[in-house]
Design an enzyme around this catalytic site. Structure first.
Site, short mmCIF file in Angstrom:
data_model
loop_
_atom_site.label_atom_id
_atom_site.label_comp_id
_atom_site.label_asym_id
_atom_site.label_seq_id
_atom_site.Cartn_x
_atom_site.Cartn_y
_atom_site.Cartn_z
N TYR A 121 -0.74 -10.24 3.94
CA TYR A 121 -0.49 -11.02 5.15
C TYR A 121 -1.78 -11.50 5.80
O TYR A 121 -1.76 -12.45 6.58
CB TYR A 121 0.27 -10.18 6.18
CG TYR A 121 1.74 -10.03 5.92
CD1 TYR A 121 2.23 -9.48 4.75
CD2 TYR A 121 2.66 -10.43 6.89
CE1 TYR A 121 3.57 -9.32 4.54
CE2 TYR A 121 4.01 -10.27 6.69
CZ TYR A 121 4.47 -9.71 5.51
OH TYR A 121 5.81 -9.56 5.32
N LYS A 167 2.31 0.29 -6.19
CA LYS A 167 2.46 -0.33 -7.51
C LYS A 167 1.18 0.00 -8.29
O LYS A 167 0.45 -0.90 -8.74
CB LYS A 167 2.69 -1.84 -7.34
CG LYS A 167 3.08 -2.57 -8.62
CD LYS A 167 4.51 -2.31 -9.06
CE LYS A 167 4.78 -2.96 -10.41
NZ LYS A 167 6.11 -2.61 -10.96
N ASP A 199 9.21 -0.55 -7.31
CA ASP A 199 10.47 -1.02 -7.90
C ASP A 199 11.48 0.13 -7.97
O ASP A 199 12.65 -0.02 -7.62
CB ASP A 199 10.25 -1.69 -9.27
CG ASP A 199 9.25 -0.98 -10.16
OD1 ASP A 199 8.69 0.05 -9.75
OD2 ASP A 199 9.04 -1.45 -11.30
N ASP A 223 7.75 -4.46 4.37
CA ASP A 223 8.62 -5.52 4.88
C ASP A 223 9.91 -5.57 4.08
O ASP A 223 11.02 -5.57 4.63
CB ASP A 223 7.89 -6.87 4.80
CG ASP A 223 8.78 -8.02 5.24
OD1 ASP A 223 9.46 -7.89 6.28
OD2 ASP A 223 8.82 -9.05 4.53
N ASP A 227 14.12 -4.01 5.13
CA ASP A 227 15.41 -4.73 5.16
C ASP A 227 16.43 -4.01 4.29
O ASP A 227 17.61 -3.91 4.63
CB ASP A 227 15.24 -6.17 4.65
CG ASP A 227 15.00 -7.19 5.77
OD1 ASP A 227 14.25 -6.84 6.72
OD2 ASP A 227 15.53 -8.31 5.71
C1 IPM Z 1 9.29 -8.58 9.98
C2 IPM Z 1 9.25 -10.07 9.66
C3 IPM Z 1 7.82 -10.58 9.71
C4 IPM Z 1 7.04 -9.81 8.67
C5 IPM Z 1 7.64 -12.09 9.54
C6 IPM Z 1 8.45 -12.87 10.51
C7 IPM Z 1 6.19 -12.47 9.66
O1 IPM Z 1 9.86 -10.33 8.44
O2 IPM Z 1 8.83 -8.19 11.07
O3 IPM Z 1 9.81 -7.82 9.17
O4 IPM Z 1 7.10 -10.14 7.49
O5 IPM Z 1 6.35 -8.86 9.06
MN MN Z 2 10.86 -8.59 7.57
#
Ligand code: IPM
Ligand code: MN
Ligand code: NAD
Length: 345
Positions: A121, A167, A199, A223, A227
């Site tokens: 990032y 990784k 993975d 990240d 999710d």
């Molecule tokens: C998160 C989001 C951010 C990230 C994006 C919007 C930059 O996906 O906070 O998880 O990848 O950190």
């Molecule tokens: Mn995210």
């Protein structure tokens, strides 16, 4: 002493809708706290041309904590100046390197500790003359050490198990990451450490999430895995996060994005934003009782007044009202309990 000030950054899309519910909860639980609303993301680009205007950053630097909704708008997806640059710059400016993303359900209670200000990032990126485009992943040992130490300490306070995700079979940065985890492990002899390739970690999170306690990993892996962890514990509408530095204000925000597919309809689940508010009350303001009361009220609303993403019919506002109603009931119970104790004393 002056009243504490919290910066509220509603953000974009459903951000405004869920932030409004957080504002109403603040009014009930912490009426003495000044909520200082500022622009970030697409809203800030439209107002000033900058996704993180100088006055927003200055307000955040001097605050006790920052409560942030998601940023992002399809209108700017291909633009040079994008909403997401605002949150990345804010994280870097406040040095909130330790991103805590808990994922909890009846069967699962895990915590992802995501490195937040390094890696892909923030590495060099660009376009070469021949048209090649590149992003680079870099980590200094000190960047790894500080977040890994945080994760060890958090594991000590939980079930004593740490999974370091990397990784290392491919990446140099991952091999450094692994060496640092191994070098620090003797300082935390009560924590059982394992290394896992990313993975495989994704597969294990999908099939056996209950096996995890604390996971620690670099920015991009964290990240993606957060999710996934949200999905296996009820969905993105439920998942909060706390991004902490060593000294300055933390940023408290949902894991989810601005959800353009449902924005403006008043149906977004505000639970992730309200759970982020609870994390702020606890870690940003030290108000543990209020944090517990809010977390409990959110659980209660999820059980009795769920939004569409978790199988119910409640609107954003209806869910928020259910949370505040439960807070009143809790306050009344505490008050009558205290009064009962006082009359017995
Ligand atoms: C998160 C989001 C951010 C990230 C994006 C919007 C930059 O996906 O906070 O998880 O990848 O950190
Ligand atoms: Mn995210
Ligand atoms: P998203 O998280 O916004 O949405 C993914 C799916 O989950 C959508 O179907 C959405 O409707 C649903 N969802 C998310 N939050 C919900 C909630 N509270 N209640 C009910 N349903 C919910 O991910 P995306 O669509 O990939 O990204 C949209 C935008 O958000 C992009 O611009 C992205 O950059 C941005 N984003 C910002 C942040 C942040 O500011 N921290 C985090 C993630 C994504």
């Amino acid at each position: 002493m002056a009243e504490p000030r919290v910066v509220l950054l509603p953000g974009d899309g459903i951000g405004r809708e869920v932030a409004e519910q957080a504002r109403l909860v603040f009014g009930r639980l912490a009426p003495d706290v000044e909520l200082d609303e500022r622009a970030i993301g697409a809203a800030a680009i439209r107002a000033t041309g900058d996704p993180l205007p100088e006055e927003t950053l200055a307000a955040c630097r001097g605050a006790a904590a920052v409560l942030k909704g998601p940023v992002g708008d399809p209108e700017f997806d291909a633009a040079d100046v994008r909403p997401e640059q605002g949150i990345l710059r804010l994280r870097a400016a406040l040095d909130t390197y330790a991103n805590l993303r808990p994922a909890v359900s009846r069967e699962v209670d895990l915590l992802i500790v995501r490195e937040l200000v390094g890696g892909l990032y923030f590495g060099e990126s660009g376009v070469r003359e021949d048209g090649t485009v590149f992003d680079t992943c870099e980590y200094h040992p000190s960047q790894i050490e500080r977040v890994v130490r945080r994760a060890f300490a958090l594991a000590q306070a939980r079930r004593g198990r740490l999974t370091s995700v990397d990784k290392a079979n491919v990446l140099e940065t991952s091999r450094l990451w692994r060496r640092i985890v191994d070098a620090l492990a003797p300082d935390y002899s009560d924590v059982r450490v394992e290394h896992m390739l990313v993975d495989n970690a994704a597969m294990q999170l999908a099939t056996a999430p209950e096996r995890f306690d604390v996971l620690v990993t670099e920015n991009m892996f964290g990240d993606i895995l957060s999710d996934l962890a949200a999905a296996v514990t009820g969905g993105l509408g439920l998942a909060p996060s706390a991004s902490l530095s060593d000294t300055g204000p933390g940023i408290f925000e949902p894991v989810h994005g601005s959800a353009p597919d449902i924005a403006g309809r008043g149906v977004a689940n505000p639970a992730a934003m309200l759970r982020s508010t609870a994390l702020l009350l606890e870690h940003g303001l030290g108000r543990v009782a209020e944090a517990r009361a809010l977390a409990h009220a959110v659980d209660h609303a999820l059980a009795h007044s769920p939004t569409a993403d978790v199988g119910g019919t409640a609107t954003t506002a209806g869910f928020g009202a259910a949370v505040r109603e439960q807070l009143v009931l809790t306050e009344t119970a505490v008050a009558s309990y205290s009064a009962g104790n006082a009359s017995r004393a």
